[in-house]
Design a protein around this motif. Structure first.
Motif, PDB file in Angstrom:
ATOM      1  N   LEU A 197       0.067  50.219  48.770  1.00  0.00           N
ATOM      2  CA  LEU A 197       1.481  50.568  48.657  1.00  0.00           C
ATOM      3  C   LEU A 197       1.782  50.947  47.220  1.00  0.00           C
ATOM      4  CD1 LEU A 197       3.093  47.619  50.662  1.00  0.00           C
ATOM      5  CD2 LEU A 197       2.800  49.971  51.451  1.00  0.00           C
ATOM      6  N   ARG A 198       2.947  51.546  47.013  1.00  0.00           N
ATOM      7  CA  ARG A 198       3.354  51.844  45.650  1.00  0.00           C
ATOM      8  C   ARG A 198       3.691  50.546  44.929  1.00  0.00           C
ATOM      9  NH1 ARG A 198       8.790  51.695  44.708  1.00  0.00           N
ATOM     10  NH2 ARG A 198      10.156  51.728  46.515  1.00  0.00           N
ATOM     11  N   ASP A 199       3.676  50.602  43.605  1.00  0.00           N
ATOM     12  CA  ASP A 199       3.953  49.420  42.792  1.00  0.00           C
ATOM     13  C   ASP A 199       5.379  48.915  43.013  1.00  0.00           C
ATOM     14  OD1 ASP A 199       1.441  49.853  41.785  1.00  0.00           O
ATOM     15  OD2 ASP A 199       2.111  50.527  39.813  1.00  0.00           O
ATOM     16  N   LEU A 200       5.544  47.619  42.826  1.00  0.00           N
ATOM     17  CA  LEU A 200       6.832  46.956  42.924  1.00  0.00           C
ATOM     18  C   LEU A 200       7.302  46.661  41.501  1.00  0.00           C
ATOM     19  CD1 LEU A 200       7.541  43.938  45.241  1.00  0.00           C
ATOM     20  CD2 LEU A 200       8.190  43.883  42.854  1.00  0.00           C
ATOM     21  N   HIS A 201       8.513  47.064  41.160  1.00  0.00           N
ATOM     22  CA  HIS A 201       9.075  46.842  39.817  1.00  0.00           C
ATOM     23  C   HIS A 201      10.279  45.919  39.939  1.00  0.00           C
ATOM     24  CE1 HIS A 201       6.773  50.132  37.903  1.00  0.00           C
ATOM     25  NE2 HIS A 201       6.807  50.643  39.120  1.00  0.00           N
ATOM     26  N   LEU A 202      10.336  44.902  39.073  1.00  0.00           N
ATOM     27  CA  LEU A 202      11.461  43.979  39.093  1.00  0.00           C
ATOM     28  C   LEU A 202      11.787  43.508  37.684  1.00  0.00           C
ATOM     29  CD1 LEU A 202      10.341  40.777  38.744  1.00  0.00           C
ATOM     30  CD2 LEU A 202       9.368  41.361  40.946  1.00  0.00           C
ATOM     31  N   GLN A 203      12.939  42.887  37.553  1.00  0.00           N
ATOM     32  CA  GLN A 203      13.384  42.286  36.294  1.00  0.00           C
ATOM     33  C   GLN A 203      13.520  40.786  36.543  1.00  0.00           C
ATOM     34  OE1 GLN A 203      14.249  43.834  33.279  1.00  0.00           O
ATOM     35  NE2 GLN A 203      13.535  45.770  34.085  1.00  0.00           N
ATOM     36  N   ALA A 204      12.916  39.983  35.681  1.00  0.00           N
ATOM     37  CA  ALA A 204      13.017  38.526  35.769  1.00  0.00           C
ATOM     38  C   ALA A 204      13.798  38.026  34.563  1.00  0.00           C
ATOM     39  CB  ALA A 204      11.629  37.898  35.812  1.00  0.00           C
TER      40      ALA A 204
ATOM     41  N   GLN B 272      17.149  36.785  28.505  1.00  0.00           N
ATOM     42  CA  GLN B 272      16.461  38.070  28.354  1.00  0.00           C
ATOM     43  C   GLN B 272      15.926  38.542  29.700  1.00  0.00           C
ATOM     44  OE1 GLN B 272      13.413  37.956  25.312  1.00  0.00           O
ATOM     45  NE2 GLN B 272      12.456  39.842  26.018  1.00  0.00           N
ATOM     46  N   GLN B 273      15.967  39.844  29.930  1.00  0.00           N
ATOM     47  CA  GLN B 273      15.399  40.446  31.143  1.00  0.00           C
ATOM     48  C   GLN B 273      13.964  40.884  30.846  1.00  0.00           C
ATOM     49  OE1 GLN B 273      16.915  40.980  34.289  1.00  0.00           O
ATOM     50  NE2 GLN B 273      18.500  39.626  33.516  1.00  0.00           N
ATOM     51  N   VAL B 274      13.034  40.452  31.670  1.00  0.00           N
ATOM     52  CA  VAL B 274      11.622  40.772  31.482  1.00  0.00           C
ATOM     53  C   VAL B 274      11.171  41.684  32.625  1.00  0.00           C
ATOM     54  CG1 VAL B 274       9.283  39.826  31.428  1.00  0.00           C
ATOM     55  CG2 VAL B 274      11.139  38.621  30.274  1.00  0.00           C
ATOM     56  N   PRO B 275      10.756  42.916  32.328  1.00  0.00           N
ATOM     57  CA  PRO B 275      10.251  43.800  33.378  1.00  0.00           C
ATOM     58  C   PRO B 275       8.844  43.357  33.797  1.00  0.00           C
ATOM     59  CG  PRO B 275      10.396  44.980  31.275  1.00  0.00           C
ATOM     60  CD  PRO B 275      10.840  43.571  31.033  1.00  0.00           C
ATOM     61  N   ILE B 276       8.629  43.359  35.100  1.00  0.00           N
ATOM     62  CA  ILE B 276       7.313  43.016  35.658  1.00  0.00           C
ATOM     63  C   ILE B 276       6.982  44.043  36.729  1.00  0.00           C
ATOM     64  CG2 ILE B 276       5.984  41.305  36.975  1.00  0.00           C
ATOM     65  CD1 ILE B 276       7.750  39.145  35.655  1.00  0.00           C
TER      66      ILE B 276
ATOM     67  N   MET C 106       1.229  34.879  35.278  1.00  0.00           N
ATOM     68  CA  MET C 106       1.041  34.332  33.932  1.00  0.00           C
ATOM     69  C   MET C 106       1.204  35.445  32.907  1.00  0.00           C
ATOM     70  SD  MET C 106       0.386  31.245  33.013  1.00  0.00           S
ATOM     71  CE  MET C 106       0.417  30.644  31.336  1.00  0.00           C
ATOM     72  N   LEU C 107       2.064  35.222  31.921  1.00  0.00           N
ATOM     73  CA  LEU C 107       2.287  36.150  30.817  1.00  0.00           C
ATOM     74  C   LEU C 107       1.608  35.545  29.594  1.00  0.00           C
ATOM     75  CD1 LEU C 107       6.065  36.769  31.554  1.00  0.00           C
ATOM     76  CD2 LEU C 107       4.159  38.248  32.181  1.00  0.00           C
TER      77      LEU C 107
ATOM     78  N   TRP D  26      12.432  34.711  37.787  1.00  0.00           N
ATOM     79  CA  TRP D  26      12.694  34.130  36.480  1.00  0.00           C
ATOM     80  C   TRP D  26      11.405  33.859  35.734  1.00  0.00           C
ATOM     81  CZ3 TRP D  26      11.644  28.818  35.277  1.00  0.00           C
ATOM     82  CH2 TRP D  26      11.210  28.039  36.362  1.00  0.00           C
ATOM     83  N   VAL D  27      11.558  33.775  34.410  1.00  0.00           N
ATOM     84  CA  VAL D  27      10.451  33.480  33.503  1.00  0.00           C
ATOM     85  C   VAL D  27      10.819  32.202  32.772  1.00  0.00           C
ATOM     86  CG1 VAL D  27       9.235  34.255  31.426  1.00  0.00           C
ATOM     87  CG2 VAL D  27       9.804  35.903  33.219  1.00  0.00           C
ATOM     88  N   ARG D  28       9.857  31.292  32.675  1.00  0.00           N
ATOM     89  CA  ARG D  28      10.105  30.008  32.006  1.00  0.00           C
ATOM     90  C   ARG D  28      10.297  30.219  30.503  1.00  0.00           C
ATOM     91  NH1 ARG D  28       8.845  24.723  33.320  1.00  0.00           N
ATOM     92  NH2 ARG D  28       7.634  25.452  35.091  1.00  0.00           N
ATOM     93  N   LEU D  29      11.427  29.711  29.991  1.00  0.00           N
ATOM     94  CA  LEU D  29      11.687  29.735  28.555  1.00  0.00           C
ATOM     95  C   LEU D  29      10.781  28.710  27.891  1.00  0.00           C
ATOM     96  CD1 LEU D  29      13.413  30.745  26.164  1.00  0.00           C
ATOM     97  CD2 LEU D  29      14.963  28.837  26.654  1.00  0.00           C
ATOM     98  N   MET D  30      10.026  29.154  26.900  1.00  0.00           N
ATOM     99  CA  MET D  30       9.111  28.280  26.168  1.00  0.00           C
ATOM    100  C   MET D  30       9.524  28.267  24.693  1.00  0.00           C
ATOM    101  SD  MET D  30       7.077  27.218  28.513  1.00  0.00           S
ATOM    102  CE  MET D  30       5.628  26.556  27.721  1.00  0.00           C
ATOM    103  N   PRO D  31       9.098  27.232  23.941  1.00  0.00           N
ATOM    104  CA  PRO D  31       9.360  27.241  22.499  1.00  0.00           C
ATOM    105  C   PRO D  31       8.728  28.484  21.871  1.00  0.00           C
ATOM    106  CG  PRO D  31       8.535  25.092  23.205  1.00  0.00           C
ATOM    107  CD  PRO D  31       8.392  26.021  24.380  1.00  0.00           C
ATOM    108  N   PRO D  32       9.320  29.000  20.796  1.00  0.00           N
ATOM    109  CA  PRO D  32       8.830  30.235  20.169  1.00  0.00           C
ATOM    110  C   PRO D  32       7.367  30.184  19.728  1.00  0.00           C
ATOM    111  CG  PRO D  32      10.916  29.578  19.193  1.00  0.00           C
ATOM    112  CD  PRO D  32      10.513  28.487  20.131  1.00  0.00           C
TER     113      PRO D  32
END
Length: 173
Positions: free
Chosen positions: A150-157, A139-143, A127-128, A50-56
């Motif tokens: 190793l090969r890269d790890l791809h996920l959705q937060a 919202q889904q955030v790709p990371i 940190m984004l 998950w990604v922390r929702l912050m004020p706009p």
């Protein structure tokens, strides 16, 4: 006196409505427990990232997740990327010379052999920085996490509110 056919018709209608109405059941946690991850062999994603929702108006936020290493050797996360931010860094909370906890970039995060690492508020995290647009609840955030050897790890937060305030306070450099 109500005619018998009306009573039976009413009962039949109630029966149909009850049959058509879904019965609430215990929520399943399959989505949270088995979140989608394009993980290399030996790495498992535990729980929902998950990604922390912050004020706009806030230009930065953090992503949290738990990874399990099922191999007999330590695995290093050496960097991260996300298309939602101009800069993506690996961070930890470190106590400074005055006893104040501050966030600092770290060169890597170790996933210990046959163990797990938790990236969570007040501790290790991704940190984004300089978000390209405000993030929205759900919202889904790709990371992408780059792993040494190793090969890269791809996920959705998923973007969501924090359940409790972070213990680290504001981001300080």
């Amino acid at each position: 006196m109500i005619p018998l056919y009306r009573t039976l018709s009413g009962l039949a209608l109630v029966g149909l409505l009850c049959a058509a109405t879904p019965v609430a059941s215990e929520p399943t946690h399959d989505a949270a427990e088995h979140a989608a991850c394009d993980c290399p062999d030996g790495i498992k994603l535990e729980g929902q990232p998950w990604v922390r929702l912050m004020p706009p108006t806030m230009p930065s936020t953090a992503a949290y997740l738990t990874l399990r290493n099922t191999t007999d050797r330590d695995i290093e996360i050496v960097s991260a990327e996300s298309p939602v931010a101009a800069v993506t860094e690996l961070h930890d909370h470190v106590e400074d010379e005055h006893g104040v906890m501050r966030m600092r970039e770290v060169p890597s995060i170790t996933i210990p052999a046959n163990d797990r690492v938790e990236l969570q508020p007040g501790s290790l995290h991704v940190m984004l920085i300089d978000l390209l647009e405000p993030l929205e609840q759900g919202q889904q955030v790709p990371i992408r996490l780059k792993l040494e050897g190793l090969r890269d790890l791809h996920l959705q937060a998923v973007v969501r509110r924090a359940e409790r305030p972070a213990s680290g306070g504001h981001h300080q450099h």
